[in-house]
Design an enzyme around this catalytic site. Sequence first.
Site, PDB file in Angstrom:
ATOM      1  N   ASP A  82      14.336 -22.363 -27.574  1.00  0.00           N
ATOM      2  CA  ASP A  82      13.941 -21.802 -26.296  1.00  0.00           C
ATOM      3  C   ASP A  82      13.020 -22.835 -25.631  1.00  0.00           C
ATOM      4  OD1 ASP A  82      13.470 -19.948 -24.224  1.00  0.00           O
ATOM      5  OD2 ASP A  82      11.718 -19.146 -25.263  1.00  0.00           O
TER       6      ASP A  82
ATOM      7  N   ASP B  82      10.146 -22.009 -22.821  1.00  0.00           N
ATOM      8  CA  ASP B  82       8.782 -21.539 -22.573  1.00  0.00           C
ATOM      9  C   ASP B  82       8.141 -21.020 -23.857  1.00  0.00           C
ATOM     10  OD1 ASP B  82       8.667 -21.888 -19.654  1.00  0.00           O
ATOM     11  OD2 ASP B  82      10.271 -20.406 -19.662  1.00  0.00           O
TER      12      ASP B  82
ATOM     13  N   ASP C  70      10.015 -17.657 -29.024  1.00  0.00           N
ATOM     14  CA  ASP C  70       8.721 -16.972 -29.109  1.00  0.00           C
ATOM     15  C   ASP C  70       8.840 -15.467 -28.962  1.00  0.00           C
ATOM     16  OD1 ASP C  70       9.287 -17.584 -26.207  1.00  0.00           O
ATOM     17  OD2 ASP C  70       7.473 -16.369 -25.962  1.00  0.00           O
TER      18      ASP C  70
END
Length: 481
Positions: free
Chosen positions: A59, A61, A319
């Site tokens: 990912d 961010d 996250d």
Amino acid sequence: VPAPAGGTELSAHLWARYQDMRRLVHDLLPPEVCSLLNPAAIYANNEISLRDVEVYGFDYDYTLAQYADALHPEIFSAARDILIEHYKSLLMKIDAFHYVQLGTAYRGLQPVPDEEVIDLYGGTQHIPLYQMSGFYGKGPSIKQFMDIFSLPEMALLSCVVDHFLGHGLEFDQAHLYKDVTDAIRDVHVKGFMYQWIERDMEKYILRGDETFAVLSRLVAHGKQLFLITNSPFSFVDKGMRHMVGPDWRQLFDVVIVQADKPSFFTDRRKPFRKLDEQGSLHWDRITRLEKGKIYRQGNLYDFLRLTEWRGPRVLYFGDHLYSDLADLMLRHGWRTGAIIPELEREIRIINTEQYMHSLTWQQALTGLLERMQTYQDAESQQVLAAWMKERQELRCITKALFNAQFGSIFRTFHNPTYFSRRLVRFSDLYMASLSCLLNYRVDFTFYPRRTPLQHEAPLWMDQLCTGCMKTPFLGDMAHIR
């Protein structure tokens, strides 16, 4: 804690056992026992050998790009302004068994008394399954906040509720929640967050050099890399240029932006579209995913068909437990790594002498309470009540070491949190940042430690300390059978 004067021989015996336990715990914890945990370590929920991993996915961010805490007030302020321009819930912590941790429920900015919380849920602390269920963490009446992006949203919800209550304004909880959520969403959809970060990358982006080191090292060892993010290409491109350099795309075999996770993992109907350097969409049908090109949206099923990257040879890092990891582990058998930035601070607290002594004495005192509860005379019961009071005070002190309102994100006193339960279920590995990979060889095998189940309780510290290596008073309990 000294024994009270004037007690009977029995109560003196109990207090003597208590003092022996205090000395034992102190001797068991010399200063060097603290700082045993490394905040830069990787922790394994499941055995995994990096030797078997051929493909690494990421990912963007809070995975490839770690953001400074200074971003949170910006999101909060912008969402507040949107809420004001355009437009009696509780914020609480829940454990792995759906029980509210008393002392962590807030209405607005004010704590809600434990008795009121219990009354709200029909005389219990338990949240029914139908309110908690929902694969992506959204039940009919409860929303789970699962990642660090949730902090501004929780803060704004609390402040708005507090304002309404403080001014005696009536409001519908569902409408308020929707308006706050929409305002937070608009901060992202309208690109405010992207603009702030792009204007001052030095301020907002952390550990960029470490991200570059991780990616370069994997490529140098022959690993294939891909990126799947919900962020737009222009934003990702600027951030990656800042961290890695202008040729960052040469590190990745596939780059997918605006993927619309988590539906990317489940919706087969959305095709891949190719983007040019200016961000314009092409109309041609995608029959292969090429290195150096940028693709938008698409779906995981076409991704698997075009790349043939399947099963445990793929390790994906993200996250958010639901939006990034859950589908990949449960439906497709990928290995997964969770990035938990808060872990670094929590480990530093765990490594303090205050925490270690507090926790060990809590465990020992719990074992002592269990062992001595067979003494039923009035004076012994007073002793046990004093110990129970001390235990509760210790639990509150330990909680406040992490956060005065909610404590650790991983525990509610002795139970794991609901977040911890999902973390174990949806991730093979978890770590504070992607840079933790730099501490391990690319063929390293992670072995999760065997942690005792309750029927293996003699291995726990409190059982060792109190000497009850077997179930206490088993002979006296034989009549139960």
